[in-house]
Design a protein around this motif. Structure first.
Motif, PDB file in Angstrom:
ATOM      1  N   GLN A 187      42.743  48.495  40.192  1.00  0.00           N
ATOM      2  CA  GLN A 187      43.112  49.112  41.459  1.00  0.00           C
ATOM      3  C   GLN A 187      43.950  50.373  41.245  1.00  0.00           C
ATOM      4  N   GLU A 188      44.050  51.159  42.288  1.00  0.00           N
ATOM      5  CA  GLU A 188      44.770  52.436  42.241  1.00  0.00           C
ATOM      6  C   GLU A 188      46.220  52.286  41.793  1.00  0.00           C
ATOM      7  N   ASP A 189      46.854  51.176  42.149  1.00  0.00           N
ATOM      8  CA  ASP A 189      48.269  50.987  41.789  1.00  0.00           C
ATOM      9  C   ASP A 189      48.453  50.450  40.365  1.00  0.00           C
ATOM     10  N   GLY A 190      47.347  50.298  39.638  1.00  0.00           N
ATOM     11  CA  GLY A 190      47.418  49.822  38.253  1.00  0.00           C
ATOM     12  C   GLY A 190      47.228  48.326  38.108  1.00  0.00           C
ATOM     13  N   SER A 191      47.214  47.615  39.213  1.00  0.00           N
ATOM     14  CA  SER A 191      47.003  46.172  39.154  1.00  0.00           C
ATOM     15  C   SER A 191      45.498  45.873  39.096  1.00  0.00           C
ATOM     16  N   PHE A 192      45.157  44.608  39.025  1.00  0.00           N
ATOM     17  CA  PHE A 192      43.756  44.195  38.949  1.00  0.00           C
ATOM     18  C   PHE A 192      43.472  43.179  40.039  1.00  0.00           C
ATOM     19  N   ALA A 193      42.321  43.310  40.676  1.00  0.00           N
ATOM     20  CA  ALA A 193      41.905  42.375  41.713  1.00  0.00           C
ATOM     21  C   ALA A 193      41.241  41.159  41.070  1.00  0.00           C
ATOM     22  N   PRO A 194      41.472  39.962  41.621  1.00  0.00           N
ATOM     23  CA  PRO A 194      40.829  38.759  41.085  1.00  0.00           C
ATOM     24  C   PRO A 194      39.302  38.829  41.136  1.00  0.00           C
ATOM     25  N   ASN A 195      38.782  39.342  42.249  1.00  0.00           N
ATOM     26  CA  ASN A 195      37.341  39.575  42.404  1.00  0.00           C
ATOM     27  C   ASN A 195      37.172  40.707  43.404  1.00  0.00           C
ATOM     28  N   LEU A 196      35.947  41.085  43.663  1.00  0.00           N
ATOM     29  CA  LEU A 196      35.731  42.257  44.519  1.00  0.00           C
ATOM     30  C   LEU A 196      35.980  41.988  46.002  1.00  0.00           C
ATOM     31  N   TYR A 197      36.130  40.719  46.392  1.00  0.00           N
ATOM     32  CA  TYR A 197      36.411  40.390  47.789  1.00  0.00           C
ATOM     33  C   TYR A 197      37.886  40.101  48.033  1.00  0.00           C
TER      34      TYR A 197
ATOM     35  N   ASP B  57      48.421  40.066  41.535  1.00  0.00           N
ATOM     36  CA  ASP B  57      49.737  39.603  41.126  1.00  0.00           C
ATOM     37  C   ASP B  57      49.828  39.753  39.613  1.00  0.00           C
ATOM     38  N   VAL B  58      50.942  39.357  39.046  1.00  0.00           N
ATOM     39  CA  VAL B  58      51.157  39.554  37.619  1.00  0.00           C
ATOM     40  C   VAL B  58      50.136  38.785  36.791  1.00  0.00           C
ATOM     41  N   GLU B  59      49.670  37.644  37.289  1.00  0.00           N
ATOM     42  CA  GLU B  59      48.661  36.866  36.570  1.00  0.00           C
ATOM     43  C   GLU B  59      47.388  37.689  36.368  1.00  0.00           C
ATOM     44  N   TYR B  60      46.945  38.384  37.406  1.00  0.00           N
ATOM     45  CA  TYR B  60      45.704  39.153  37.282  1.00  0.00           C
ATOM     46  C   TYR B  60      45.898  40.464  36.536  1.00  0.00           C
ATOM     47  N   VAL B  61      47.121  40.961  36.490  1.00  0.00           N
ATOM     48  CA  VAL B  61      47.402  42.100  35.613  1.00  0.00           C
ATOM     49  C   VAL B  61      47.204  41.644  34.166  1.00  0.00           C
ATOM     50  N   PHE B  62      47.707  40.456  33.847  1.00  0.00           N
ATOM     51  CA  PHE B  62      47.505  39.900  32.510  1.00  0.00           C
ATOM     52  C   PHE B  62      46.018  39.762  32.203  1.00  0.00           C
ATOM     53  N   TYR B  63      45.239  39.178  33.118  1.00  0.00           N
ATOM     54  CA  TYR B  63      43.806  38.992  32.864  1.00  0.00           C
ATOM     55  C   TYR B  63      43.087  40.333  32.721  1.00  0.00           C
ATOM     56  N   GLY B  64      43.484  41.306  33.510  1.00  0.00           N
ATOM     57  CA  GLY B  64      42.878  42.632  33.390  1.00  0.00           C
ATOM     58  C   GLY B  64      43.156  43.253  32.034  1.00  0.00           C
ATOM     59  N   LEU B  65      44.412  43.148  31.577  1.00  0.00           N
ATOM     60  CA  LEU B  65      44.771  43.687  30.268  1.00  0.00           C
ATOM     61  C   LEU B  65      44.113  42.897  29.136  1.00  0.00           C
ATOM     62  N   LEU B  66      44.024  41.588  29.303  1.00  0.00           N
ATOM     63  CA  LEU B  66      43.336  40.765  28.307  1.00  0.00           C
ATOM     64  C   LEU B  66      41.874  41.175  28.203  1.00  0.00           C
ATOM     65  N   ALA B  67      41.222  41.373  29.351  1.00  0.00           N
ATOM     66  CA  ALA B  67      39.814  41.790  29.360  1.00  0.00           C
ATOM     67  C   ALA B  67      39.641  43.171  28.731  1.00  0.00           C
TER      68      ALA B  67
END
Length: 159
Positions: free
Chosen positions: A128-138, A143-153
């Motif tokens: 996302q624009e703010d640097g975070s990651f969305a859980p899915n497209l809907y 949150d911090v959990e999905y930032v972790f998953y985005g960085l892990l991916a």
């Protein structure tokens, strides 16, 4: 960005691996192995991507990530990838999500396997624009959990 994410991935992987080894070395409660063994005996297609990935990581820690020992399970995880580049929680669910994609990419990488499809565009679509990651497209609430998953991916994507 990918180089930075891969370095973070390396550090996170080392930390998770070190923590996992420490946990395993202390011993597990008596009931955990029996529950784990009951789960392990189930066929791969009856497991979620996340649970199958966890099983493969634990087995990999035991056997040095030797592919012949888990060829069927790794092959099944490999085939579950959607042509969008992502993974669904399990074969019967609706859309691919970031958590399942991150753990599948990480697990396949530990076994030296490349995904069937390039996952880079899938992960970027969730960035996302703010640097975070969305859980899915809907669901764009991050949150911090999905930032972790985005960085892990991102770190697990091999260039």
């Amino acid at each position: 960005v990918y180089a930075q994410a891969q370095e973070l991935h390396r550090l996170l992987s080392f930390g998770l691996l070190r923590y996992s080894l420490r946990w395993i070395s202390r011993g597990m409660p008596d009931e955990v192995p029996s529950l784990f063994q009951a789960y392990v005996r189930r066929s791969p297609d009856s497991k979620s991507v996340n649970m199958l990935s966890a099983q493969l990581i634990v087995k990999g820690l035991e056997n040095g990530f030797a592919l012949p020992d888990v060829k069927e399970e790794v092959g099944y995880l490999h085939r579950l990838q959607d042509d969008s580049g992502g993974w669904r929680q399990n074969a019967g669910t609706g859309i691919p999500d970031l958590l399942s994609t991150a753990v599948a990419l990480f697990t396949l990488g530990q076994y030296g396997k490349q995904p069937c499809y390039d996952a880079r565009y899938f992960v970027e679509a969730h960035w996302q624009e703010d640097g975070s990651f969305a859980p899915n497209l809907y669901d764009t609430q991050s949150d911090v959990e999905y930032v972790f998953y985005g960085l892990l991916a991102l770190g697990a994507i091999r260039e």
